[in-house]
Design an enzyme around this catalytic site. Structure first.
Site, mmCIF file in Angstrom:
data_model
loop_
_atom_site.group_PDB
_atom_site.id
_atom_site.type_symbol
_atom_site.label_atom_id
_atom_site.label_comp_id
_atom_site.label_asym_id
_atom_site.label_seq_id
_atom_site.Cartn_x
_atom_site.Cartn_y
_atom_site.Cartn_z
ATOM 1 N N ASN A 31 -8.383 2.835 2.886
ATOM 2 C CA ASN A 31 -6.866 3.065 3.078
ATOM 3 C C ASN A 31 -6.542 2.288 4.114
ATOM 4 O O ASN A 31 -7.059 2.384 5.409
ATOM 5 C CB ASN A 31 -6.789 4.456 3.273
ATOM 6 C CG ASN A 31 -5.357 4.954 3.711
ATOM 7 O OD1 ASN A 31 -4.672 3.934 3.913
ATOM 8 N ND2 ASN A 31 -5.063 5.818 3.749
ATOM 9 N N CYS B 30 2.045 4.687 6.273
ATOM 10 C CA CYS B 30 1.355 4.241 5.161
ATOM 11 C C CYS B 30 2.606 3.776 4.192
ATOM 12 O O CYS B 30 2.345 3.178 3.161
ATOM 13 C CB CYS B 30 0.403 5.222 4.457
ATOM 14 S SG CYS B 30 -0.900 5.520 5.368
ATOM 15 N N HIS C 203 0.813 2.991 -2.497
ATOM 16 C CA HIS C 203 -0.005 2.952 -1.432
ATOM 17 C C HIS C 203 -1.803 3.369 -1.829
ATOM 18 O O HIS C 203 -1.986 4.389 -2.455
ATOM 19 C CB HIS C 203 0.360 3.917 -0.168
ATOM 20 C CG HIS C 203 -0.579 4.512 0.941
ATOM 21 N ND1 HIS C 203 -1.372 3.235 1.456
ATOM 22 C CD2 HIS C 203 -0.889 5.453 1.248
ATOM 23 C CE1 HIS C 203 -2.005 3.845 2.263
ATOM 24 N NE2 HIS C 203 -2.051 5.030 2.161
#
Length: 329
Positions: A285, A118, A255
């Site tokens: 996500n 990520c 993020h």
């Protein structure tokens, strides 16, 4: 307050893509023991996009690059490096970056994938800006994309509510008169790798047995603790390196893991939550894609404008984290 000498590089174009299929919280309610209120309260996520059965990370990334080409007067013919941030490549041994090179017929370019999960897009942007500023390359295509639905366990309520698919692409070019990259910060804590992982060839990590059989496994509590401690510290280091006050940041683009994490990071770092841009509400996500998706949403909504100072910060599996400050436009 004066700022440090910026790197002689600039982002000159951006594009993004998400698949057509929507997986809503109501849809998940029919799959696991959950509901819309529970998911929104804990994550801020309402929907996520899911790739088709025959749609993989390369397809998402190619579509994001194509979107960029339709919106900006840029060319791929003189790109001399392609970097793709992903941890869900179509194949273990053929980089997504090479598939992009082949699809667009880029004549002379290096191509490789980068896996920082990520944090990947921030890592890739850090790498590209440094290479361009050093004069090693002049035009680098950076893409962040992941197909997390392919590795999500849809019987695990703690993870399946989080993840979606998408991609974002930017062009990084040499810029001597108006350089844009003001500060970078990278970090890692490999001892925490056991908290977010996907099994592969090995069945253990640093002596810890692994489970999941190729699906994502995450200890959400530990990831939360890592993010809300590490990211505010990283932000302070970034601002110090750039010799910038908190008030110089126009937009904070972390993020998009979980809205509660972003709220806590903002509270601890002193950056107003109103300055945070995120893509998780309707995309979930999306790992390496979440930061470019959020930036592009901010541009399309008229929030991000030329001259704005952006603070990007990724965090995730590894454990890794990476941040940078740059001017837009």
């Amino acid at each position: 307050m004066s700022i440090a000498s910026p790197l002689q590089a600039r982002v000159t174009a951006i594009g993004s893509y998400v698949p057509d299929r929507i997986l809503s919280n109501a849809d998940l309610q029919g799959m696991v023991d959950t509901n819309d209120e529970w998911i929104v309260q804990r994550t801020g996520i309402r929907e996520r996009r899911i790739a088709a059965a025959n749609e993989f990370t390369s397809h998402l990334c190619i579509a994001a690059v194509q979107n960029m080409l339709t919106r900006y007067p840029t060319s791929l013919n003189d790109v001399d490096l392609v970097i793709v941030a992903t941890h869900t490549p179509d194949l273990p041994s053929t980089p997504v970056a090479c598939q992009i090179q082949a699809h667009f017929g880029i004549p002379e370019t290096g191509a490789y994938d980068l896996n920082a999960t990520c944090s990947g897009f921030a890592y890739a942007l850090h790498t590209a800006s440094g290479l361009v500023a050093a004069g090693v390359h002049r035009k680098v295509l950076v893409v962040g994309g992941d197909s997390l639905s392919k590795i999500t366990d849809y019987t695990d309520r703690s993870t399946c509510i989080l993840f979606g698919d998408g991609a974002g692409a930017v062009m990084v070019e040499r810029e001597e008169e108006n350089p844009a990259f003001l500060a970078h910060h990278l970090g890692s804590d490999g001892t925490g790798g056991k908290h977010v992982y996907r099994t592969g060839l090995a069945s253990e990590l640093n002596g810890n047995p692994l489970a999941g059989e190729g699906k994502l496994v995450q200890n959400g509590r530990e990831v939360y603790k890592y993010a809300v401690t590490t990211v505010p510290q990283g932000i302070e280091k970034l601002l110090a390196k750039g010799r910038l006050p908190h008030t110089a940041i126009d937009w904070f683009i972390p993020h998009s893991a979980n809205l509660r994490i972003i709220e806590s990071i903002c509270e601890k770092s002193g950056i107003p939550f109103e300055k945070a841009l995120y893509s998780l509400e309707y995309y979930g996500n999306t790992s390496a894609a979440s930061i470019p998706l959020a930036l592009d949403l901010g541009l399309q909504e008229g929030k991000v404008k030329a001259g704005d100072t952006l603070l990007l910060f990724g965090f995730g599996g590894g454990l890794t984290h990476a941040g940078l400050i740059m001017r837009w436009g």
